[in-house]
Design an enzyme around this catalytic site. Structure first.
Site, short mmCIF file in Angstrom:
data_model
loop_
_atom_site.label_atom_id
_atom_site.label_comp_id
_atom_site.label_asym_id
_atom_site.label_seq_id
_atom_site.Cartn_x
_atom_site.Cartn_y
_atom_site.Cartn_z
N LYS A 12 0.85 -1.20 0.00
CA LYS A 12 0.00 0.00 0.00
C LYS A 12 0.87 1.24 0.00
O LYS A 12 2.06 1.19 0.40
CB LYS A 12 -0.95 0.04 1.20
CG LYS A 12 -0.29 0.01 2.59
CD LYS A 12 0.15 1.36 3.13
CE LYS A 12 0.76 1.27 4.53
NZ LYS A 12 1.59 2.43 4.90
N PRO A 94 9.71 -4.51 -0.28
CA PRO A 94 10.79 -4.23 0.67
C PRO A 94 10.26 -4.08 2.10
O PRO A 94 9.14 -3.60 2.29
CB PRO A 94 11.38 -2.90 0.18
CG PRO A 94 10.71 -2.56 -1.09
CD PRO A 94 9.58 -3.50 -1.32
N GLN A 96 10.62 -2.68 6.18
CA GLN A 96 10.93 -1.39 6.85
C GLN A 96 10.80 -0.25 5.85
O GLN A 96 11.63 0.66 5.78
CB GLN A 96 12.33 -1.42 7.44
CG GLN A 96 12.44 -2.41 8.60
CD GLN A 96 13.49 -1.99 9.59
OE1 GLN A 96 14.62 -1.69 9.20
NE2 GLN A 96 13.14 -1.92 10.86
N GLY A 98 7.39 1.15 4.98
CA GLY A 98 6.12 1.89 5.06
C GLY A 98 5.14 1.46 3.98
O GLY A 98 4.18 2.16 3.68
N GLY A 100 3.57 -1.57 4.10
CA GLY A 100 2.57 -2.47 4.70
C GLY A 100 2.72 -3.93 4.34
O GLY A 100 1.75 -4.69 4.44
N SER A 103 1.63 -6.38 7.16
CA SER A 103 0.18 -6.26 7.38
C SER A 103 -0.59 -6.91 6.25
O SER A 103 -1.60 -7.58 6.46
CB SER A 103 -0.23 -4.79 7.48
OG SER A 103 0.47 -4.16 8.53
N ASP A 136 -2.77 -1.53 10.49
CA ASP A 136 -2.92 -1.37 9.03
C ASP A 136 -3.59 -2.58 8.36
O ASP A 136 -3.86 -2.55 7.17
CB ASP A 136 -1.53 -1.22 8.37
CG ASP A 136 -0.92 0.14 8.62
OD1 ASP A 136 -1.61 1.01 9.19
OD2 ASP A 136 0.24 0.35 8.23
O1 C5P Z 1 -0.51 -1.43 15.13
P1 C5P Z 1 0.90 -1.75 14.76
O2 C5P Z 1 1.44 -2.94 15.52
O3 C5P Z 1 1.12 -1.87 13.30
O4 C5P Z 1 1.77 -0.49 15.22
C1 C5P Z 1 3.16 -0.56 15.36
C2 C5P Z 1 3.63 0.63 16.21
O5 C5P Z 1 3.46 1.85 15.47
C3 C5P Z 1 2.86 0.84 17.49
O6 C5P Z 1 3.40 0.10 18.54
C4 C5P Z 1 3.02 2.34 17.72
O7 C5P Z 1 4.32 2.62 18.24
C5 C5P Z 1 3.03 2.90 16.31
N1 C5P Z 1 1.70 3.38 15.86
C6 C5P Z 1 1.16 4.53 16.41
N2 C5P Z 1 -0.04 4.99 15.94
C7 C5P Z 1 -0.71 4.34 14.97
C8 C5P Z 1 -0.18 3.16 14.41
C9 C5P Z 1 1.04 2.71 14.87
O8 C5P Z 1 1.76 5.16 17.28
N3 C5P Z 1 -1.88 4.84 14.54
#
Ligand code: C5P
Length: 277
Positions: A12, A94, A96, A98, A100, A103, A136
């Site tokens: 994404k 890839p 790290q 962004g 997704g 996810s 995500d």
């Molecule tokens: O939900 P997920 O495990 O993908 O999020 C990973 C990390 O990204 C969270 O632990 C948090 O530090 C950060 N995050 C956040 N706000 C969001 C999504 C992610 O702070 N809306």
């Protein structure tokens, strides 16, 4: 034994990403236009007596911390099923970045397991359950274009956007999502109205921005230099996706970047209600 399912697991991009505030639970309230693209991993899934995961990328853990196996476990807990999952990931997105990828793998696993079990859950149930293991993931259970709010899990599915050619560019260095959010000063951001940005996209003249570029450029200043170099190459837009470090460049012409950078052409992708990407 039924034939394994082979499914694309798309990446994404965030056409705009606004961070509204930090919440008491540590997450951030966001508003973002998510779009699936045809840069995809390929997942092969089948049911078995136990869980087994393999991946073409040796740097990706294949133990219970992988979102594919977390998704399998979630599916079993919610449905009461007891079988295991045999899964293989052909990794092309890839990490790290962004984009997704993890996810998407989790959402693809949930959709695929549900198919293998005779569609015992609805797509809405799969999306609601999936938020428990990642913010995500619910997006990837939509048809591929959605305005996402909350911590990313509150979805407003939108009709397909006009198709665009784009390029995904990533330097070898990746960024960790928690470190980017940790560096963000949410109260110092420009108070832009995301609903207005959304209106612009729906009318066909998008306003591309990503609040997470600020902490990402602080942590990795060379990313800012890369963005400036890409902006000099006549693209309609150059923007970091999600928490980085990948950029998307909207336009036809291949970006000029160092040879060891990831650089792939992509386009928007959507799916029909009854089939996968
Ligand atoms: O939900 P997920 O495990 O993908 O999020 C990973 C990390 O990204 C969270 O632990 C948090 O530090 C950060 N995050 C956040 N706000 C969001 C999504 C992610 O702070 N809306």
């Amino acid at each position: 034994m039924p034939t394994p399912l082979t499914l694309y697991s798309p990446a994404k991009i965030n056409l705009f990403l606004r961070i509204l505030r930090r919440r008491v639970d540590g997450y951030h309230e966001l508003a973002s236009l998510f779009q699936a693209i045809d840069l995809s991993d390929v997942l092969t899934l089948s049911l078995g007596p136990d869980d087994r995961l393999s991946c073409t990328d040796p740097f990706i853990p294949t133990d219970a911390t992988n979102l594919v196996l977390k998704a399998a476990d979630l599916f079993r807990r919610k449905t009461g099923m007891t079988f295991g999952l045999h899964a293989h990931i052909d990794k092309r997105i890839p990490i790290q970045a962004g984009l997704g990828g993890g996810s998407s793998n989790a959402a693809t696993t949930l959709w695929g397991m549900n198919e293998l079990c005779g569609r015992i859950a609805s797509q809405d149930q799969l999306a609601a359950w999936s938020a428990e293991i990642g913010s995500d993931i619910p997006f990837f259970l939509t048809h591929g274009t959605a305005y996402c709010t909350g911590r990313g899990e509150v979805l407003r599915p939108l009709s397909k956007l006009g198709s665009k050619l784009l390029w995904i560019v990533k330097s070898p260095e990746g960024l960790s999502t928690p470190s980017i959010y940790g560096k963000l000063k949410a109260n110092e951001l420009l108070q832009r109205n995301p609903e207005e940005a959304l209106e612009k996209f729906l009318k066909g003249n998008g306003e591309y921005y990503n609040d997470l570029e600020i902490p990402a450029f602080e942590i990795m200043p060379e990313l800012h230099d890369l963005k400036k170099q890409l902006l000099n190459q006549n693209f309609e837009a150059v923007l970091m996706s999600g928490s980085g470090s990948a950029f998307f460049c909207i336009g036809d012409t291949q970006p000029v970047v160092p040879q060891h950078y990831f650089c792939k052409k992509a386009s928007f992708v959507n799916r029909n209600a009854c089939s996968w990407f």
